[in-house]
Motif scaffolding. Structure first.
Motif, short mmCIF file in Angstrom:
data_model
loop_
_atom_site.label_atom_id
_atom_site.label_comp_id
_atom_site.label_asym_id
_atom_site.label_seq_id
_atom_site.Cartn_x
_atom_site.Cartn_y
_atom_site.Cartn_z
N HIS A 172 0.85 -1.20 0.00
CA HIS A 172 0.00 0.00 0.00
C HIS A 172 0.89 1.24 0.00
O HIS A 172 2.06 1.19 0.40
N SER A 173 0.33 2.36 -0.45
CA SER A 173 1.10 3.60 -0.50
C SER A 173 1.61 4.03 0.87
O SER A 173 2.60 4.76 0.98
N SER A 174 0.96 3.55 1.93
CA SER A 174 1.41 3.87 3.28
C SER A 174 2.62 3.06 3.70
O SER A 174 3.22 3.34 4.75
N GLY A 175 2.98 2.03 2.94
CA GLY A 175 4.09 1.16 3.28
C GLY A 175 3.64 -0.15 3.90
O GLY A 175 4.46 -1.07 4.06
N ARG A 176 2.37 -0.28 4.26
CA ARG A 176 1.88 -1.55 4.77
C ARG A 176 1.85 -2.59 3.65
O ARG A 176 1.64 -2.26 2.49
N ILE A 177 2.04 -3.84 4.03
CA ILE A 177 2.08 -4.93 3.05
C ILE A 177 1.06 -5.99 3.46
O ILE A 177 1.12 -6.54 4.57
N ALA A 178 0.11 -6.24 2.60
CA ALA A 178 -0.82 -7.35 2.80
C ALA A 178 -0.23 -8.58 2.12
O ALA A 178 0.41 -8.49 1.07
N PHE A 179 -0.47 -9.74 2.71
CA PHE A 179 0.03 -10.98 2.12
C PHE A 179 -0.79 -12.15 2.61
O PHE A 179 -1.55 -12.05 3.57
N VAL A 180 -0.65 -13.25 1.92
CA VAL A 180 -1.32 -14.49 2.33
C VAL A 180 -0.36 -15.28 3.19
O VAL A 180 0.84 -15.38 2.91
N SER A 181 -0.89 -15.85 4.28
CA SER A 181 -0.07 -16.69 5.15
C SER A 181 -0.85 -17.93 5.56
O SER A 181 -2.08 -17.91 5.68
N GLU A 182 -0.09 -19.00 5.77
CA GLU A 182 -0.68 -20.27 6.22
C GLU A 182 -0.29 -20.56 7.67
O GLU A 182 -0.16 -21.71 8.07
N ARG A 183 -0.18 -19.53 8.48
CA ARG A 183 0.30 -19.67 9.85
C ARG A 183 -0.72 -20.37 10.75
O ARG A 183 -1.93 -20.26 10.56
N GLU A 184 -0.17 -21.06 11.74
CA GLU A 184 -1.05 -21.70 12.72
C GLU A 184 -1.87 -20.68 13.49
O GLU A 184 -2.98 -20.97 13.94
N ALA A 185 -1.36 -19.47 13.63
CA ALA A 185 -2.09 -18.42 14.34
C ALA A 185 -3.29 -17.93 13.55
O ALA A 185 -4.10 -17.16 14.08
N GLY A 186 -3.42 -18.36 12.32
CA GLY A 186 -4.57 -17.98 11.52
C GLY A 186 -4.23 -17.95 10.05
O GLY A 186 -3.37 -17.19 9.61
N ARG A 187 -4.90 -18.78 9.27
CA ARG A 187 -4.71 -18.78 7.83
C ARG A 187 -5.55 -17.67 7.22
O ARG A 187 -6.69 -17.45 7.60
N GLY A 188 -4.97 -16.96 6.26
CA GLY A 188 -5.73 -15.93 5.59
C GLY A 188 -4.87 -14.76 5.20
O GLY A 188 -3.70 -14.91 4.85
N ILE A 189 -5.46 -13.55 5.26
CA ILE A 189 -4.77 -12.33 4.87
C ILE A 189 -4.13 -11.71 6.10
O ILE A 189 -4.80 -11.45 7.11
N TRP A 190 -2.83 -11.47 6.01
CA TRP A 190 -2.07 -10.83 7.08
C TRP A 190 -1.55 -9.48 6.57
O TRP A 190 -1.48 -9.23 5.36
N VAL A 191 -1.19 -8.62 7.52
CA VAL A 191 -0.63 -7.31 7.18
C VAL A 191 0.65 -7.10 7.97
O VAL A 191 0.70 -7.37 9.18
N ARG A 192 1.67 -6.65 7.26
CA ARG A 192 2.92 -6.24 7.91
C ARG A 192 2.94 -4.71 7.92
O ARG A 192 2.91 -4.07 6.86
N ASN A 193 2.96 -4.14 9.13
CA ASN A 193 2.94 -2.69 9.27
C ASN A 193 4.33 -2.11 9.03
O ASN A 193 5.33 -2.83 8.95
N THR A 194 4.40 -0.79 8.94
CA THR A 194 5.68 -0.13 8.66
C THR A 194 6.68 -0.35 9.78
O THR A 194 7.90 -0.26 9.56
N SER A 195 6.20 -0.68 10.97
CA SER A 195 7.09 -0.96 12.09
C SER A 195 7.67 -2.37 12.02
O SER A 195 8.55 -2.73 12.79
N GLY A 196 7.13 -3.20 11.13
CA GLY A 196 7.55 -4.59 11.03
C GLY A 196 6.63 -5.55 11.76
O GLY A 196 6.78 -6.77 11.65
N ALA A 197 5.67 -5.03 12.51
CA ALA A 197 4.71 -5.88 13.22
C ALA A 197 3.77 -6.55 12.22
O ALA A 197 3.38 -5.94 11.21
#
Length: 1014
Positions: free
Chosen positions: A183-208
């Motif tokens: 996104h123009s804000s620097g956030r990154i959406a991505f698909v993940s298959e993590r045990e904590a939850g399968r689906g759409i995840w977001v990586r914030n500009t802080s790295g969280a």
């Protein structure tokens, strides 16, 4: 020049399709034509699983049609390619300034991130190495590209700085992360298959990183709404594909309509309400909450030349002696470096110089001999007791005793260093059990059952460790990997992996290593087709660099007992090499001949058929006499009593037709010699095997050709040729042009009928294989359609099939193929082997009618437990009849097949057995074709005359004077009811006549047991 029109499917229509096949064949016979190059021009107006991206100024679209990046006006129109045909360029993404397009490309045999200027100049590679980098997107400043990669052992998000090429890993979760969208804000959406939850995840500009939307089922390709308040993505599940939109913490909303075939790629937000995406073969615009879709039309012109070459035909007629090449699984004696055991011409042999000993002499199948440490015994597999079991031959007494008594299907076996136990492999479908049996007590236990088709095990000298060539995947997201050495401890120590050469396979998971030397100091293996040896510690740790010992293709490795020499198989014999000096110690050739057996030309058989279909015509003839002399048909006439002399078969109430052909069958030895009889009992007189050990193929051809065993004619290749990564055992990993030359040289020497390239081979390497194979008259097949079609590949396997991309370029998630696929197939003349049964058709029919498994031919090679599992699997897959009839996925496949055939293209019927059962699967495949839209005659041609035309066997596949007598008599009339093909009563193969009952009664040797020719 190929002239293109249109049929109702929207596909090209060759003018040749206006001629009947019968008149066309007559024309070719009357006036043999010299093959000529053909210029082909095709206009593509739809794309199967294509992606689209919109430039920042909203004026230009980039699409990845047929593996090339094209640009076109955003409003629609003509598309212009900006990459060539060799890159497999996919998933375009525009730079923020609109000057460049990034994409993933397979040009060098791995997926890497590339970019190109919008005018096609400045092609640049940004990532390198043995890993796969996919799905790029640009950072807002245009200085970096974010992508997914398996560099860390699973898929994570990475970025590359375009100014200096520096790579940085962004996510580190052990689950797979992929499909990044910035996104123009620097956030990154991505698909993940993590045990904590399968689906759409977001990586914030802080790295969280946090879960944005938990989603069930398969999802892909998130894309940000411009205001950053919502994400779109594609979803697939329960036979539906959808474009979804979700706001954080809210329930997703479906944007696309029910039944729409949405492709799994990133959508473009035109504003906060309108999206642009691909689906149904088109580029589409749709408003959130709106009902209508606005397609954007395009035209992409594709031109190529189909180069003519002379097809090297198989000689089925000659009875001249030919060299024996079917030497299977040779192994040197540990005590005598000149004594070798092997299988050939249907039996087990030993040979020392000119001293040849025939250990077995019967119609059964023997396989994989291995010497005991004292050189006095051989363990081998044989089906003489009704299933493939281990037997032990005592060299002193000359007697064999059965060792195992399980369900059958045993494979490679090796004695322990002390001779007290034997480790062996047992095939259970595509799974493999590695078992250990005590020779004295026959106590048997499983060591491993979780390895996918591992190679023959090798013992450490102390008997505590087993070494295998085993598949090691790069990630859980894609199945391909490389063969490495896996050490399995019998003492319960953890497994260990090692490899002498990173990212290169050790062996083919066959008989070509790793093999421990008896003294434990070295390991021999095949890599890149050649023989290597490497020093190891007593526990197998590698010391130093490997040393190459051969310059020719090698296989079937064994050590002499003094650990000084390695014996290995080459195309024309067995060679021995000194591992210390590298000195070639000579070639042990096999100076034998074999000859094709034909029934005596004095033997005359007449078949009186109430109905006869010749393999070509639109209808059957009635009341026909077919006269056979020896192995050939000499007359096909209206019934005359005067013809009825000598042997007469009365089929006055039945139908005579050509023998059937399965165009895609993988032949194993697990079913024993019975498999050949069962194929014939299904009316199958020819098979095409697109992946095989070349020596096993030759052994079958020579044994069946001589009449030692019965079975169909086998058109076959050797091992599949693949690229940097492999999946199946027996796959050859091509790494150089020199290796291509060696492989094609072997193909010519071993009389391959085709060469098959597999999914991880780059397009440039595939073209090199096609050119070399065609220069030797050998056709080429693969899973790929384009650009294989452009540089002359002859066949394409599977309407879906495995793909390196994670999605098919021939068929969508909803099993639909669009105009690009059909147009290229029809215009080129490439054959398509759909394997529709593999894509659900077999399970549908079994679910509808489980009684089709209640067939003595099924139980002749499969256990009742296996049959019960098939029934359960069909029910679990929802294969039965639905309220709407044939499932939509099969309807869609049927439409594609019908479109190819009605357009003048070529479809040949294959099954990919044994994934679905041998024999029966061809009949269900034909039924699938008819249920899907073909007429019974069109379906039958795909397994008779179209097949033989495709493989270049001009004297097979039809009933006419001069043809070989390969025919089948069935009850009923398959031209009216296709299921009547199963009702086999009599089979004629090469002039030999077999009743259904004879074929199922036990082994048949038409010629009797014979000695080899001098």
């Amino acid at each position: 020049m190929t002239t293109i029109g249109r049929n109702r499917f929207g596909s090209p229509l060759s003018l040749l399709s206006h001629l009947s096949r019968l008149s066309l064949l007559s024309l070719l016979i009357a006036s043999p034509a010299v093959a000529q190059d053909r210029e082909v021009n095709v206009s593509l107006t739809e794309g199967t699983n294509m992606a689209a991206a919109l430039s920042p100024d909203r004026q230009t679209l980039a699409i990845d049609l047929i593996g090339r990046i094209w640009v076109m006006p955003a409003s629609g129109g003509s598309a212009t390619p900006i990459t060539d045909e060799f890159g497999d360029a996919r998933q375009p993404a525009w730079s923020p300034d609109g000057r460049r397009v990034a994409f993933q490309s397979f040009r060098d045999g791995n997926y890497h991130i590339w970019s190109v200027a919008a005018d096609g100049t400045g092609l640049t590679q940004h990532t390198f190495g043995p890993y796969d980098d996919r799905e790029p997107d640009w950072t807002t400043d245009g200085r970096q590209l974010v992508f997914s990669s398996d560099r860390s052992g699973n898929y994570d998000l990475w970025r590359v700085d375009l100014r200096n090429g520096t790579l940085a890993q962004m996510t580190t979760d052990p689950a797979d992360d992929y499909n990044p969208a910035v996104h123009s804000s620097g956030r990154i959406a991505f698909v993940s298959e993590r045990e904590a939850g399968r689906g759409i995840w977001v990586r914030n500009t802080s790295g969280a990183e946090e879960l944005y939307a938990g989603v069930r089922g398969r999802v892909s390709a998130p894309s940000w709404r411009p205001d950053g308040g919502a994400v779109s993505y594609t979803a697939m599940g329960f036979g539906e594909t959808s474009l979804m939109v979700v706001e954080a913490g809210q329930s997703p909303q479906a944007i696309s309509g029910s039944g729409q075939d949405v492709f799994p790629f990133r959508a473009v937000w035109l504003d906060d309400f309108w999206l642009l995406y691909t689906g149904d073969g088109k580029i589409l615009r749709k408003a959130v909450g709106g009902d209508s879709r606005d397609p954007i039309a395009f035209t992409a012109e594709v031109s190529f030349t189909r180069r003519a070459y002379e097809h090297a035909a198989r000689d089925f007629a000659s009875t001249d002696p030919r060299p024996v090449r079917g030497i299977v699984s040779p192994m040197v004696s540990p005590l005598d470096p000149d004594l070798v055991a092997f299988v050939a011409l249907g039996d087990l042999w030993t040979q020392r110089g000119d001293d040849l000993v025939q250990v077995t002499s019967d119609a059964y199948l023997e396989f994989n001999p291995a010497w005991s440490p004292d050189g006095r015994k051989l363990v081998y597999a044989s089906d003489r007791s009704g299933a493939l079991q281990l037997w032990v031959w005592d060299r002193d007494t000359g007697e064999s005793e059965q060792l195992t008594d399980g369900p059958g299907g045993v494979g490679a076996a090796v004695w322990s260093p002390d001779g007290s136990t034997i480790v062996y492999q047992l095939s259970v479908g595509l799974a493999t059990e590695t078992r250990l049996i005590d020779v004295a007590t026959s106590q048997d236990r499983i060591l491993r059952d979780d390895l996918f088709l591992p190679g023959r095990p090798s013992w450490s000298p102390d008997g505590r460790i087993l070494a295998f060539s085993a598949l090691r995947q790069y990630s859980g997201r894609f199945r391909e990997g490389r063969n490495e050495i896996l050490y399995v401890s019998l003492d319960g120590e953890p497994d260990r992996w090692t490899t002498p050469t990173l990212h290169r396979s050790v062996g083919t998971r066959g008989l070509d290593g790793p093999v421990w030397s008896p003294d434990g100091h070295r390991m021999a293996y095949v890599g890149g087709g050649l023989l290597w040896v490497v020093d190891v510690t007593p526990t197998g740790e590698i010391i130093g660099a490997p040393v190459r010992l051969s310059t020719e293709l090698a296989g079937a490795i064994s050590w002499t007992g003094d650990s000084r020499s390695v014996v290995y198989q080459v195309t024309d014999g067995i060679r021995r090499v000194d591992v210390l000096t590298g000195a070639d110690q000579g070639l042990a050739a096999f100076p034998w001949g074999w000859a094709v057996r034909h029934p005596s030309s004095d033997r005359r058989v007449v078949i009186h058929a109430g109905r006869m279909w010749d393999g070509m015509a639109d209808r059957e003839r009635t009341n026909v006499d077919v006269v056979i002399e020896g192995s050939r048909i000499v007359a096909v006439e209206d019934h005359r009593d005067a013809l009825h002399r000598d042997s007469v078969i009365d089929a006055g109430d039945q139908t005579l037709m050509p023998g059937l052909a399965d165009a895609h069958a993988h032949v194993g030895y697990g079913s024993g010699e019975a498999l050949g009889r069962v194929w014939l009992a299904y009316g199958i007189t020819s098979i095409r095997n697109p992946s095989a050990d070349p020596f096993l193929v030759r052994e079958r051809r020579e044994s069946v050709g001589m009449g030692i065993r019965v079975g169909p004619r086998e058109f076959a290749t050797g091992r599949i040729m693949d690229g940097t990564r492999i999946y199946y055992s027996d796959a050859g990993q091509l790494s150089s042009g020199a290796q291509v030359a060696q492989e094609i040289e072997r193909a010519a020497e071993m009389k391959y009928d085709l060469v098959k390239t597999y999914v991880r081979m780059s397009d440039l390497m595939q073209k090199r294989v096609v050119d070399a194979a065609h220069a030797n008259g050998i056709p080429v097949s693969s899973h790929e359609l384009y650009p294989a079609v452009a540089f002359g590949a002859d066949h394409v396997e599977h309407i879906r099939g495995t793909s390196r991309r994670g999605y098919s370029t021939k068929i969508s998630a909803l099993s639909r193929s669009y105009q690009d696929v059909v147009a290229l197939l029809v215009a080129s003349g490439m054959t398509l082997t759909p394997t529709m049964g593999l894509q659900g058709g077999f399970w549908y029919l079994v679910g509808q009618d489980p009684s089709i498994l209640d067939d003595p031919r099924v139980l002749a090679i499969y256990t009742q437990g296996y049959v019960d599992r098939l029934t359960q699997m069909a029910a679990a897959r929802g294969g039965g009849a639905s309220s709407d009839g044939m499932p939509a996925s099969l309807v869609a496949q049927g439409e594609t097949i019908e479109g190819v055939v009605s357009g003048g293209g070529r479809v040949i019927a294959g099954t990919d057995s044994p994934i679905i059962p041998y024999g029966l699967s061809l009949h269900t495949e034909l039924q699938n074709y008819v249920d899907g839209g073909l007429t019974p005659v069109e379906a039958l041609r795909s397994a008779t005359s179209v097949f033989t035309d495709a493989v270049g066997a001009g004297d097979l596949g039809t009933i006419a004077p001069g043809m070989f007598a390969d025919m089948v008599i069935v009850d009923g009339n398959p031209l009216e009811e296709i299921t009547d093909t199963r009702r086999v009563r009599i089979v004629v193969k090469n002039g030999d006549v077999f009743t259904f009952e004879q074929l199922l009664a036990g082994p048949i040797s038409p010629r009797g047991l014979i000695s080899v020719l001098p």
